[in-house]
Design a protein around this motif. Structure first.
Motif, PDB file in Angstrom:
ATOM      1  N   VAL A  19      -4.660  -2.922   7.177  1.00  0.00           N
ATOM      2  CA  VAL A  19      -4.848  -1.568   7.705  1.00  0.00           C
ATOM      3  C   VAL A  19      -6.036  -1.640   8.643  1.00  0.00           C
ATOM      4  O   VAL A  19      -7.157  -1.944   8.236  1.00  0.00           O
ATOM      5  CB  VAL A  19      -5.090  -0.534   6.595  1.00  0.00           C
ATOM      6  CG1 VAL A  19      -5.258   0.858   7.206  1.00  0.00           C
ATOM      7  CG2 VAL A  19      -3.946  -0.528   5.596  1.00  0.00           C
ATOM      8  N   LEU A  20      -5.784  -1.391   9.909  1.00  0.00           N
ATOM      9  CA  LEU A  20      -6.786  -1.507  10.961  1.00  0.00           C
ATOM     10  C   LEU A  20      -7.152  -0.127  11.472  1.00  0.00           C
ATOM     11  O   LEU A  20      -6.303   0.573  12.040  1.00  0.00           O
ATOM     12  CB  LEU A  20      -6.243  -2.361  12.107  1.00  0.00           C
ATOM     13  CG  LEU A  20      -7.024  -2.350  13.423  1.00  0.00           C
ATOM     14  CD1 LEU A  20      -8.378  -3.043  13.250  1.00  0.00           C
ATOM     15  CD2 LEU A  20      -6.221  -3.018  14.538  1.00  0.00           C
TER      16      LEU A  20
ATOM     17  N   GLU B  27       2.592  -6.441   6.641  1.00  0.00           N
ATOM     18  CA  GLU B  27       2.632  -5.505   7.764  1.00  0.00           C
ATOM     19  C   GLU B  27       1.222  -5.163   8.225  1.00  0.00           C
ATOM     20  O   GLU B  27       0.287  -5.091   7.437  1.00  0.00           O
ATOM     21  CB  GLU B  27       3.359  -4.217   7.355  1.00  0.00           C
ATOM     22  CG  GLU B  27       3.577  -3.245   8.511  1.00  0.00           C
ATOM     23  CD  GLU B  27       4.331  -2.001   8.102  1.00  0.00           C
ATOM     24  OE1 GLU B  27       4.859  -1.321   9.001  1.00  0.00           O
ATOM     25  OE2 GLU B  27       4.399  -1.698   6.899  1.00  0.00           O
ATOM     26  N   ILE B  28       1.086  -4.951   9.533  1.00  0.00           N
ATOM     27  CA  ILE B  28      -0.183  -4.504  10.120  1.00  0.00           C
ATOM     28  C   ILE B  28      -0.011  -3.056  10.558  1.00  0.00           C
ATOM     29  O   ILE B  28       0.818  -2.751  11.415  1.00  0.00           O
ATOM     30  CB  ILE B  28      -0.586  -5.372  11.328  1.00  0.00           C
ATOM     31  CG1 ILE B  28      -0.685  -6.842  10.926  1.00  0.00           C
ATOM     32  CG2 ILE B  28      -1.917  -4.884  11.905  1.00  0.00           C
ATOM     33  CD1 ILE B  28      -0.897  -7.775  12.100  1.00  0.00           C
TER      34      ILE B  28
ATOM     35  N   VAL C  55      -4.640  -7.732   0.767  1.00  0.00           N
ATOM     36  CA  VAL C  55      -4.784  -6.627   1.712  1.00  0.00           C
ATOM     37  C   VAL C  55      -6.156  -6.703   2.370  1.00  0.00           C
ATOM     38  O   VAL C  55      -7.175  -6.893   1.696  1.00  0.00           O
ATOM     39  CB  VAL C  55      -4.627  -5.260   1.003  1.00  0.00           C
ATOM     40  CG1 VAL C  55      -4.974  -4.111   1.955  1.00  0.00           C
ATOM     41  CG2 VAL C  55      -3.204  -5.093   0.475  1.00  0.00           C
ATOM     42  N   LEU C  56      -6.183  -6.565   3.695  1.00  0.00           N
ATOM     43  CA  LEU C  56      -7.426  -6.495   4.450  1.00  0.00           C
ATOM     44  C   LEU C  56      -7.545  -5.110   5.075  1.00  0.00           C
ATOM     45  O   LEU C  56      -6.621  -4.647   5.750  1.00  0.00           O
ATOM     46  CB  LEU C  56      -7.458  -7.552   5.554  1.00  0.00           C
ATOM     47  CG  LEU C  56      -7.443  -9.020   5.118  1.00  0.00           C
ATOM     48  CD1 LEU C  56      -7.389  -9.921   6.339  1.00  0.00           C
ATOM     49  CD2 LEU C  56      -8.653  -9.344   4.258  1.00  0.00           C
ATOM     50  N   ALA C  57      -8.665  -4.458   4.856  1.00  0.00           N
ATOM     51  CA  ALA C  57      -8.953  -3.155   5.441  1.00  0.00           C
ATOM     52  C   ALA C  57     -10.048  -3.350   6.486  1.00  0.00           C
ATOM     53  O   ALA C  57     -11.194  -3.636   6.146  1.00  0.00           O
ATOM     54  CB  ALA C  57      -9.398  -2.169   4.364  1.00  0.00           C
TER      55      ALA C  57
ATOM     56  N   ILE D 172       0.853  -1.189   0.000  1.00  0.00           N
ATOM     57  CA  ILE D 172       0.000   0.000   0.000  1.00  0.00           C
ATOM     58  C   ILE D 172       0.883   1.232   0.000  1.00  0.00           C
ATOM     59  O   ILE D 172       1.849   1.318   0.762  1.00  0.00           O
ATOM     60  CB  ILE D 172      -0.920   0.039   1.238  1.00  0.00           C
ATOM     61  CG1 ILE D 172      -1.832  -1.172   1.297  1.00  0.00           C
ATOM     62  CG2 ILE D 172      -1.746   1.324   1.268  1.00  0.00           C
ATOM     63  CD1 ILE D 172      -2.557  -1.316   2.616  1.00  0.00           C
ATOM     64  N   ARG D 173       0.544   2.179  -0.857  1.00  0.00           N
ATOM     65  CA  ARG D 173       1.224   3.475  -0.839  1.00  0.00           C
ATOM     66  C   ARG D 173       0.179   4.572  -1.038  1.00  0.00           C
ATOM     67  O   ARG D 173      -0.483   4.622  -2.080  1.00  0.00           O
ATOM     68  CB  ARG D 173       2.286   3.573  -1.924  1.00  0.00           C
ATOM     69  CG  ARG D 173       3.119   4.871  -1.838  1.00  0.00           C
ATOM     70  CD  ARG D 173       3.968   5.061  -3.086  1.00  0.00           C
ATOM     71  NE  ARG D 173       4.952   4.008  -3.231  1.00  0.00           N
ATOM     72  CZ  ARG D 173       6.162   4.014  -2.670  1.00  0.00           C
ATOM     73  NH1 ARG D 173       6.514   5.039  -1.916  1.00  0.00           N
ATOM     74  NH2 ARG D 173       7.004   3.028  -2.868  1.00  0.00           N
ATOM     75  N   VAL D 174       0.020   5.416  -0.034  1.00  0.00           N
ATOM     76  CA  VAL D 174      -0.865   6.575  -0.098  1.00  0.00           C
ATOM     77  C   VAL D 174       0.027   7.799  -0.086  1.00  0.00           C
ATOM     78  O   VAL D 174       0.792   8.015   0.855  1.00  0.00           O
ATOM     79  CB  VAL D 174      -1.845   6.595   1.099  1.00  0.00           C
ATOM     80  CG1 VAL D 174      -2.703   7.849   1.067  1.00  0.00           C
ATOM     81  CG2 VAL D 174      -2.713   5.348   1.106  1.00  0.00           C
TER      82      VAL D 174
END
Length: 258
Positions: A199-200, A53-54, A165-167, A23-25
């Motif tokens: 991403v939590l 990574e979390i 990826v899990l959001a 992920i890159r924002v």
């Protein structure tokens, strides 16, 4: 319900090469246009996540945390900046289980959405129910399940979407304190056995430092990155560990100053 990512028009969505960021924002801003005036949600937010990574995102209510997840999943597009992510599945705050469907069929829904036939989807989902401690409840309807069980099925459905990826948007917000603590430990074990880039989003600072490799703190609306704090403590983590307690206090101090 697991909501699959779609490519956004402003932020390119792609599956990174091995070793690339998942992920890159980059310097993303998002404003909602309304008749009564514009509502800025995010302002020049940048963050990244490596494969596996979390990353936990914390911040005041209304600071754009859910908007950030939807941008990562391609469900919204930024007004400016760039979002690049491997394919993602979004687990919303509410479990959104189908009330007429069994636990097994709710879990298998993600497979059905991928074109798997019903019997085959059930066959593939059934071992996961056993792994998640739900084998005895595969025929139960959501109304017959506890809150923790419902969240396990919702998470399983997101996992079976097959995305790297899990959001996760406040996945345990509706649970009581005891159940929430149990679910935090359960999620840590699941992600240890089945690594994903996560991403939590959470309002629970302790949850963030217990589960994440890195905590991103957002300011009040419009959300900006106030700090990024690494969590170096090894897993499994205990709430009473001095390093966890100190980091929790540091995040709270940052939130108070943001």
């Amino acid at each position: 319900m697991a909501i699959e990512a779609r490519p956004s028009q402003s932020g390119e969505l792609h599956e990174p090469d091995a070793g690339d960021l998942a992920i890159r924002v980059e310097c993303v801003s998002r404003t909602f246009r309304q008749r009564r005036g514009d509502i800025p949600a995010l302002a020049e937010v940048s963050l990244s996540a490596a494969p596996g990574e979390i990353v936990a995102v914390v911040g005041p209510s209304g600071c754009g945390k859910t908007t950030l997840l939807e941008l990562i999943c391609g469900l919204q597009r930024p007004d400016s900046g760039r979002v690049r992510s491997a394919p993602a599945a979004l687990m919303p705050q509410r479990d959104l289980l189908l009330p007429w469907a069994s636990a097994l069929d709710n879990a298998a829904l993600a497979l059905r959405a991928r074109g798997v036939a019903r019997d085959r989807a059930r066959e593939q989902a059934r071992p996961w129910l056993q792994r998640f401690g739900l084998a005895a409840f595969e025929r139960a309807r959501p109304a017959e399940l506890s809150g923790g069980m419902r969240q396990r099925i919702s998470f399983l459905r997101s996992l079976l979407a097959g995305k790297p990826v899990l959001a996760l948007d406040e996945p345990f917000a509706s649970l009581d304190a005891i159940t929430r603590a149990e679910m935090q430990g359960w999620l840590a074990r699941v992600l240890d056995a089945e690594p994903r880039t996560v991403v939590l989003v959470t309002h629970d600072v302790e949850e963030a430092v217990l589960l994440a490799d890195r905590v991103v703190v957002l300011t009040a609306r419009p959300g900006r990155v106030a700090a990024e704090l690494p969590v170096a403590a090894s897993r499994p983590r205990r709430r009473s560990e001095p390093e966890i307690v100190a980091l929790r206090e540091r995040v709270l101090e940052t939130l108070g100053a943001a």
